[in-house]
Structure formats: C-alpha cells, structure tokens
Write a protein that holds these residues in place. Structure first.
Motif, mmCIF file in Angstrom:
data_model
loop_
_atom_site.group_PDB
_atom_site.id
_atom_site.type_symbol
_atom_site.label_atom_id
_atom_site.label_comp_id
_atom_site.label_asym_id
_atom_site.label_seq_id
_atom_site.Cartn_x
_atom_site.Cartn_y
_atom_site.Cartn_z
ATOM 1 N N PHE A 1 6.725 6.800 8.137
ATOM 2 C CA PHE A 1 6.427 7.937 9.009
ATOM 3 C C PHE A 1 4.924 8.220 9.043
ATOM 4 N N GLN A 2 4.308 8.149 7.865
ATOM 5 C CA GLN A 2 2.884 8.458 7.778
ATOM 6 C C GLN A 2 2.033 7.432 8.511
ATOM 7 N N VAL A 3 2.214 6.157 8.190
ATOM 8 C CA VAL A 3 1.342 5.128 8.770
ATOM 9 C C VAL A 3 1.606 4.967 10.260
ATOM 10 N N ASP A 4 2.845 5.164 10.688
ATOM 11 C CA ASP A 4 3.173 5.071 12.105
ATOM 12 C C ASP A 4 2.461 6.176 12.890
ATOM 13 N N ALA A 5 2.522 7.400 12.383
ATOM 14 C CA ALA A 5 1.875 8.524 13.066
ATOM 15 C C ALA A 5 0.364 8.397 13.053
ATOM 16 N N ILE A 6 -0.196 7.952 11.930
ATOM 17 C CA ILE A 6 -1.651 7.798 11.818
ATOM 18 C C ILE A 6 -2.139 6.703 12.759
ATOM 19 N N ALA A 7 -1.412 5.595 12.828
ATOM 20 C CA ALA A 7 -1.802 4.506 13.737
ATOM 21 C C ALA A 7 -1.764 4.980 15.183
ATOM 22 N N ALA A 8 -0.708 5.695 15.562
ATOM 23 C CA ALA A 8 -0.556 6.135 16.951
ATOM 24 C C ALA A 8 -1.647 7.121 17.346
ATOM 25 N N ASP B 1 -10.401 -18.232 14.937
ATOM 26 C CA ASP B 1 -10.792 -17.494 16.135
ATOM 27 C C ASP B 1 -10.314 -16.040 16.131
ATOM 28 N N VAL B 2 -9.517 -15.691 15.121
ATOM 29 C CA VAL B 2 -8.978 -14.330 15.044
ATOM 30 C C VAL B 2 -9.664 -13.586 13.895
ATOM 31 N N PHE B 3 -10.242 -12.435 14.212
ATOM 32 C CA PHE B 3 -10.851 -11.599 13.179
ATOM 33 C C PHE B 3 -9.767 -10.704 12.593
ATOM 34 N N ILE B 4 -9.480 -10.891 11.308
ATOM 35 C CA ILE B 4 -8.403 -10.168 10.630
ATOM 36 C C ILE B 4 -9.015 -9.238 9.587
ATOM 37 N N CYS B 5 -8.654 -7.972 9.653
ATOM 38 C CA CYS B 5 -9.141 -7.031 8.652
ATOM 39 C C CYS B 5 -8.004 -6.113 8.229
ATOM 40 N N VAL B 6 -8.204 -5.408 7.131
ATOM 41 C CA VAL B 6 -7.150 -4.556 6.589
ATOM 42 C C VAL B 6 -7.753 -3.253 6.097
ATOM 43 N N SER B 7 -7.016 -2.167 6.301
ATOM 44 C CA SER B 7 -7.427 -0.863 5.798
ATOM 45 C C SER B 7 -6.195 -0.111 5.328
ATOM 46 N N SER B 8 -6.303 0.542 4.182
ATOM 47 C CA SER B 8 -5.258 1.456 3.724
ATOM 48 C C SER B 8 -5.692 2.860 4.106
ATOM 49 N N TRP B 9 -4.874 3.555 4.893
ATOM 50 C CA TRP B 9 -5.312 4.845 5.431
ATOM 51 C C TRP B 9 -5.703 5.825 4.335
ATOM 52 N N PHE B 10 -5.035 5.739 3.189
ATOM 53 C CA PHE B 10 -5.290 6.702 2.112
ATOM 54 C C PHE B 10 -6.648 6.483 1.452
ATOM 55 N N HIS B 11 -7.269 5.334 1.698
ATOM 56 C CA HIS B 11 -8.614 5.108 1.177
ATOM 57 C C HIS B 11 -9.690 5.788 2.023
#
Length: 253
Positions: A43-50, A134-144
C-alpha cells in the motif's frame, strides 16, 4: 484513468505512446505488528510511486508506473504464518524479464522503487546492467528519503511509528484500534558488533520480536503520516522528473 499508471491506462492511449522512464514499485506481504495489514509495504510503495509519478508527469516528465510487485524476500520470517517469501533469485528472474520487455519497447531507464527492508537489489542491478547495457537501472528505497527525526518522535524499523502513521493516512480502515497495538520491542544481539552495523546476519524475526514489530507505534498519527507522505513524494517526484529528462550519456559533471 491516470495515464502514468500502466494498470489503469489502455491500448487506445498507449498504442502511440512513448515513455522515458519506468518505475517498478516493489513491496512484500508480511505481518506488521498486530495492528497493521499484511499488505502495508505494498500500500505504501504503490501510493508513493503513484503520487511521485503524478508530480513528475504534471511537470512534463514521460514516466510510467508498472504494477507493484507484492512479494518480497522474507527468508527471516519463514515461521511467521503466511509471510510470503520469494528468493533473490526469483526477484532477479522477474527483473530480467521486465527489463527485457522495457528494452524491446525502447524504454531505456528503470527505477526500482523499493518498499521493503528485506529486498536488496544492488547485486542484481550490477549484473543486469552488464546484460542490458543500453538500459539505465537504478534503485531507491522510499524510506531512505525520509529524515525520520524531523517528523517522528520514536521512529523504529518495522510497523513502527513511521509505518503506522503512513497507513493511518493512506488506509485508516485497515488499522486495528490502538489498544491492539503491540509495543514493537526488539531484542538486540548479544554481540555488540551486530548492533553497531559492521557485522551482519539475518535475524529470525520470531526470536527478536513478540508482535513482529520493531519500533514502538504508540505515538503514530495520521497527521504525521500525511506530512511524511507529502515530504517523501515531493522528493521522489523531483528525482523522477530529473531522471526522465537527463541524457544517459551526460550524467556526470
């Protein structure tokens, strides 16, 4: 219909569309103390992403949010009833197949937006970056992105004041009454090096917490959750805009 949410849009809209950046929210399904739903991370990550994508979209960014992956790595919680676990190797396979599709359709940037502490994508990003150069891939944890001490009085780690406040803001109908909240007391390792963070081992969750929480939720409020949500999405929304617009070949100053 939100045109930046893949699950809500349609072929009539997408047949001539073009996106610069895909966002893949990734959560987990697991117990969150006594009082929060098993889908808290989702629920959290879905709402934050949207909401973050909305802010970037309204500024002109061509972003698309993929459906949230609801299963995470829960190898330390195998004895917690119906905590659903997938292995890192499964996550790698899902990521590989997703990136293959994005690459084929000309979307050359991917942000994995993580919402679960047990997920760790760095080694996968390293390997898949070589496989899909050819694809730039990155990652973030919202809580950080969150400066916890500016909003919260007793931030913890799991089903704590932070997560309880957020769920009170996002889906209050799914939170049990306050008298049912556990105190989230966490047992610490007898070896101090583990507590200081320079030695790591996976914790067996049933051995460190009676209620599956780590962090006292008692001071949580929906007002704190709303402020947290606004702060986090403003920061991530700005980053999504910048990431969608940046020239991959001109990243560094």
């Amino acid at each position: 219909m939100r045109p930046y949410i893949l699950a809500e849009t349609n072929w009539k809209t997408l047949q001539n569309a073009s996106f610069d950046l895909a966002i893949l929210p990734w959560g987990a399904t697991e117990a969150h103390n006594y009082h929060l739903p098993y889908g808290t991370d989702n629920f959290q990550v879905d709402a934050i992403a949207a909401e973050s994508a909305k802010q970037a979209w309204e500024k002109g960014a061509k972003v698309i949010v993929l459906p949230t992956i609801p299963f995470g790595v829960n190898t330390g919680q195998t004895d917690i009833y119906l905590d659903l676990n997938i292995y890192p190797s499964t996550q790698y396979a899902i990521l590989n197949d997703t990136i293959e599709v994005l690459n084929r359709h000309g979307i050359k940037k991917l942000l994995i937006l993580n919402g679960h502490g047990g997920n760790d994508f760095k080694s996968m990003v390293r390997e898949l970056g070589v496989k899909y150069p050819d694809v730039f891939i990155c990652v973030s944890s919202w809580f950080h992105t969150l400066d916890r001490d500016k909003i919260f009085d007793q931030p913890g780690d799991h089903a704590d004041e932070v997560e309880t406040s957020l769920v009170l803001h996002l889906t209050p109908e799914l939170v049990l009454p306050k008298e049912d909240w556990g105190n989230g007391k966490e047992k610490k390792n007898k070896i101090s090096a583990f507590n200081k963070g320079w030695v790591w081992a996976e914790r067996k969750w049933s051995e460190i917490s009676e209620d599956t929480g780590t962090g006292n939720p008692k001071l949580a409020t929906k007002e704190k959750g709303e402020k947290c949500f606004k702060d986090v999405t403003a920061k991530i929304g700005e980053m999504l805009y910048d990431l969608s617009k940046v020239d991959r070949s001109d990243l560094y100053i």
